[in-house]
Design an enzyme around this catalytic site. Structure first.
Site, PDB file in Angstrom:
ATOM      1  N   ASN A  12       0.942  -1.280  -0.016  1.00  0.00           N
ATOM      2  CA  ASN A  12      -0.049  -0.092   0.113  1.00  0.00           C
ATOM      3  C   ASN A  12       0.932   1.282   0.012  1.00  0.00           C
ATOM      4  O   ASN A  12       1.670   1.376   0.845  1.00  0.00           O
ATOM      5  CB  ASN A  12      -0.811  -0.002   1.137  1.00  0.00           C
ATOM      6  CG  ASN A  12      -1.911   1.205   1.298  1.00  0.00           C
ATOM      7  OD1 ASN A  12      -1.320   2.296   1.016  1.00  0.00           O
ATOM      8  ND2 ASN A  12      -3.075   1.036   1.672  1.00  0.00           N
ATOM      9  N   HIS A  15       1.015   6.237   1.868  1.00  0.00           N
ATOM     10  CA  HIS A  15       1.648   7.073   2.683  1.00  0.00           C
ATOM     11  C   HIS A  15       2.894   7.768   2.289  1.00  0.00           C
ATOM     12  O   HIS A  15       3.551   8.597   2.746  1.00  0.00           O
ATOM     13  CB  HIS A  15       2.231   6.422   4.132  1.00  0.00           C
ATOM     14  CG  HIS A  15       0.692   6.317   4.968  1.00  0.00           C
ATOM     15  ND1 HIS A  15      -0.210   7.232   5.182  1.00  0.00           N
ATOM     16  CD2 HIS A  15      -0.012   5.132   5.421  1.00  0.00           C
ATOM     17  CE1 HIS A  15      -1.321   6.914   5.700  1.00  0.00           C
ATOM     18  NE2 HIS A  15      -0.965   5.590   6.022  1.00  0.00           N
ATOM     19  N   HIS A  48      -5.500   3.875  -1.743  1.00  0.00           N
ATOM     20  CA  HIS A  48      -7.040   4.467  -1.213  1.00  0.00           C
ATOM     21  C   HIS A  48      -7.214   5.673  -1.522  1.00  0.00           C
ATOM     22  O   HIS A  48      -6.492   6.490  -1.350  1.00  0.00           O
ATOM     23  CB  HIS A  48      -6.880   3.960   0.381  1.00  0.00           C
ATOM     24  CG  HIS A  48      -8.265   4.469   0.986  1.00  0.00           C
ATOM     25  ND1 HIS A  48      -8.587   4.435   2.060  1.00  0.00           N
ATOM     26  CD2 HIS A  48      -9.428   4.740   0.453  1.00  0.00           C
ATOM     27  CE1 HIS A  48      -9.546   4.761   2.650  1.00  0.00           C
ATOM     28  NE2 HIS A  48     -10.266   4.943   1.428  1.00  0.00           N
ATOM     29  N   ARG A  50      -9.283   8.245  -1.121  1.00  0.00           N
ATOM     30  CA  ARG A  50     -10.111   8.828  -0.211  1.00  0.00           C
ATOM     31  C   ARG A  50     -10.957   9.897  -0.487  1.00  0.00           C
ATOM     32  O   ARG A  50     -10.715  10.560  -1.548  1.00  0.00           O
ATOM     33  CB  ARG A  50      -9.141   9.242   1.184  1.00  0.00           C
ATOM     34  CG  ARG A  50      -8.641   8.284   2.067  1.00  0.00           C
ATOM     35  CD  ARG A  50      -8.271   8.774   3.330  1.00  0.00           C
ATOM     36  NE  ARG A  50      -9.214   9.473   4.143  1.00  0.00           N
ATOM     37  CZ  ARG A  50      -9.764   8.859   4.947  1.00  0.00           C
ATOM     38  NH1 ARG A  50      -9.311   7.645   5.456  1.00  0.00           N
ATOM     39  NH2 ARG A  50     -10.787   9.562   5.837  1.00  0.00           N
ATOM     40  N   ARG A  54      -7.056  12.974   1.018  1.00  0.00           N
ATOM     41  CA  ARG A  54      -5.874  13.296   1.809  1.00  0.00           C
ATOM     42  C   ARG A  54      -4.449  12.652   1.290  1.00  0.00           C
ATOM     43  O   ARG A  54      -3.385  13.389   1.777  1.00  0.00           O
ATOM     44  CB  ARG A  54      -6.019  13.237   3.195  1.00  0.00           C
ATOM     45  CG  ARG A  54      -5.828  11.650   3.774  1.00  0.00           C
ATOM     46  CD  ARG A  54      -5.962  11.602   5.262  1.00  0.00           C
ATOM     47  NE  ARG A  54      -7.220  12.110   5.690  1.00  0.00           N
ATOM     48  CZ  ARG A  54      -7.549  11.160   6.571  1.00  0.00           C
ATOM     49  NH1 ARG A  54      -7.480  10.398   7.255  1.00  0.00           N
ATOM     50  NH2 ARG A  54      -9.076  11.670   7.156  1.00  0.00           N
ATOM     51  N   GLU A  75      -8.522   0.738  -3.091  1.00  0.00           N
ATOM     52  CA  GLU A  75      -9.529   0.891  -1.916  1.00  0.00           C
ATOM     53  C   GLU A  75     -10.255   1.881  -1.990  1.00  0.00           C
ATOM     54  O   GLU A  75      -9.799   3.121  -2.371  1.00  0.00           O
ATOM     55  CB  GLU A  75      -8.693   0.919  -0.707  1.00  0.00           C
ATOM     56  CG  GLU A  75      -8.031  -0.247  -0.002  1.00  0.00           C
ATOM     57  CD  GLU A  75      -7.196  -0.024   1.097  1.00  0.00           C
ATOM     58  OE1 GLU A  75      -7.211   1.100   1.687  1.00  0.00           O
ATOM     59  OE2 GLU A  75      -6.450  -0.679   1.555  1.00  0.00           O
ATOM     60  N   THR A 106     -18.348  -1.804  15.190  1.00  0.00           N
ATOM     61  CA  THR A 106     -17.492  -1.394  16.359  1.00  0.00           C
ATOM     62  C   THR A 106     -16.504  -1.823  16.273  1.00  0.00           C
ATOM     63  O   THR A 106     -15.295  -1.314  16.924  1.00  0.00           O
ATOM     64  CB  THR A 106     -18.038  -2.178  17.627  1.00  0.00           C
ATOM     65  OG1 THR A 106     -18.447  -3.562  17.349  1.00  0.00           O
ATOM     66  CG2 THR A 106     -19.466  -1.384  18.081  1.00  0.00           C
ATOM     67  N   GLU A 156     -11.238  -9.201   3.191  1.00  0.00           N
ATOM     68  CA  GLU A 156      -9.944  -8.678   3.592  1.00  0.00           C
ATOM     69  C   GLU A 156     -10.187  -8.604   5.326  1.00  0.00           C
ATOM     70  O   GLU A 156     -11.040  -7.511   5.387  1.00  0.00           O
ATOM     71  CB  GLU A 156      -9.488  -7.327   3.335  1.00  0.00           C
ATOM     72  CG  GLU A 156      -7.952  -6.995   3.797  1.00  0.00           C
ATOM     73  CD  GLU A 156      -7.522  -5.983   3.058  1.00  0.00           C
ATOM     74  OE1 GLU A 156      -7.258  -6.155   1.763  1.00  0.00           O
ATOM     75  OE2 GLU A 156      -6.668  -5.162   3.541  1.00  0.00           O
ATOM     76  N   HIS A 199      -4.145  -4.401   7.609  1.00  0.00           N
ATOM     77  CA  HIS A 199      -4.025  -3.082   8.522  1.00  0.00           C
ATOM     78  C   HIS A 199      -3.293  -3.280   9.858  1.00  0.00           C
ATOM     79  O   HIS A 199      -3.199  -4.136  10.550  1.00  0.00           O
ATOM     80  CB  HIS A 199      -5.535  -2.686   9.281  1.00  0.00           C
ATOM     81  CG  HIS A 199      -5.794  -1.250   9.553  1.00  0.00           C
ATOM     82  ND1 HIS A 199      -5.990  -0.392   8.657  1.00  0.00           N
ATOM     83  CD2 HIS A 199      -5.296  -0.850  10.668  1.00  0.00           C
ATOM     84  CE1 HIS A 199      -5.955   0.885   9.391  1.00  0.00           C
ATOM     85  NE2 HIS A 199      -5.589   0.747  10.669  1.00  0.00           N
TER      86      HIS A 199
END
Ligand code: PXP
Length: 257
Positions: A12, A15, A48, A50, A54, A75, A106, A156, A199
């Site tokens: 991924n 970042h 991803h 978003r 971002r 993603e 949750t 996933e 993750h």
């Protein structure tokens, strides 16, 4: 002797774009990172897009698809805007993730059970564009059953709670989360779903996940990009591949291809 396939490593690159965007220019380029990841042995690239853009931007997704000859795992939130973009770019797979609080369980995964009515038409549109569907969900029996009922190809499993418990030394909580992931992987595979996980994974947690016979792919970003500061991206990916191979090799009677 049963031959188990090697676990695929999806890298991924979000970042890398986070660092780029901190200065607003074009460096470092997440597409360059993806090319390096491929050279270092990544099996796929994840990014991803978003809703708030971002980190990854629309043009990054276009270039990842056009310039990187690896399966692209796109993603995204299950919105009409994202479905339109993905249908145009046609990645190998779309992984539907929660972005807003009300879309989450949750445990933090997508609420596939509670959001089934909203998800179904978007999944149908993406499938019609020839895109494989992955749902990022908690290892919860109701969520896994919902993913299957929605026609997902892949689940996933969200490893965040387990990784947090490991990192914080909460041993009993970590083992409870690990047991949930084990059960979830079994349930999903028994339903015919391809099982991925991701993750918060690092070398140690990726090694443990790779020892699940049901796991086909691990998607890892933040830790690899952080480690790249110290060892370079190629070094971090090589180290991760070795950890994953060690995990796979622990399976009795199995051998990583
Ligand atoms: N899988 C999914 C579905 C994710 O949303 C993320 C985070 O973007 C990852 C894997 C990678 O997580 P991490 O960056 O913590 O390795």
């Amino acid at each position: 002797m049963t031959m188990l396939k090697a676990v695929r490593l999806g890298v991924n690159v979000d970042h890398v774009a986070t660092v780029r965007n901190a200065r607003g220019g074009s460096h470092p380029d997440p597409v360059r990172a993806a090319a390096l990841a491929k050279a270092a042995g990544a099996d796929g690239i994840t990014a991803h897009l978003r809703e708030d853009r971002r980190h990854i931007r629309d043009a990054d997704m276009e270039r990842l698809k056009a310039e990187i000859d690896l399966p692209l795992n796109f993603e995204m939130a299950a919105t009409d805007e994202m479905v339109a973009i993905a249908s145009r770019i046609r990645p190998h797979a779309c992984c539907l993730v929660p972005e807003r609080r009300e879309e989450r369980t949750t445990e933090g995964g997508l609420d596939a059970a509670g959001q089934a009515a909203e998800l179904a038409p978007r999944i149908a549109a993406l499938k019609a564009a020839g895109i494989r569907i992955s749902l990022f969900i908690a290892a919860d029996p109701a969520q896994i059953a919902a993913a299957h009922a929605l026609g997902a190809d892949i689940v996933e499993l969200h490893t965040g709670a387990w990784c947090d418990a490991c990192a914080e030394g909460r041993g009993a909580a970590a083992e409870a989360e690990f047991a949930r992931l084990t059960q979830g992987a079994r349930q999903a595979a028994a339903l015919g779903l391809e099982v991925h996980a991701g993750h918060g994974l690092d070398y140690a947690t990726a090694e443990r996940m790779a020892a699940f016979p049901e796991i086909v792919e691990l998607n890892i970003g933040h830790f690899l990009v952080g480690e790249a500061l110290f060892t370079g991206l190629e070094g971090a990916i090589a180290h991760m591949r070795a950890a994953i191979s060690r995990g796979r090799a622990q399976l009795a009677g199995g051998a990583a291809a």
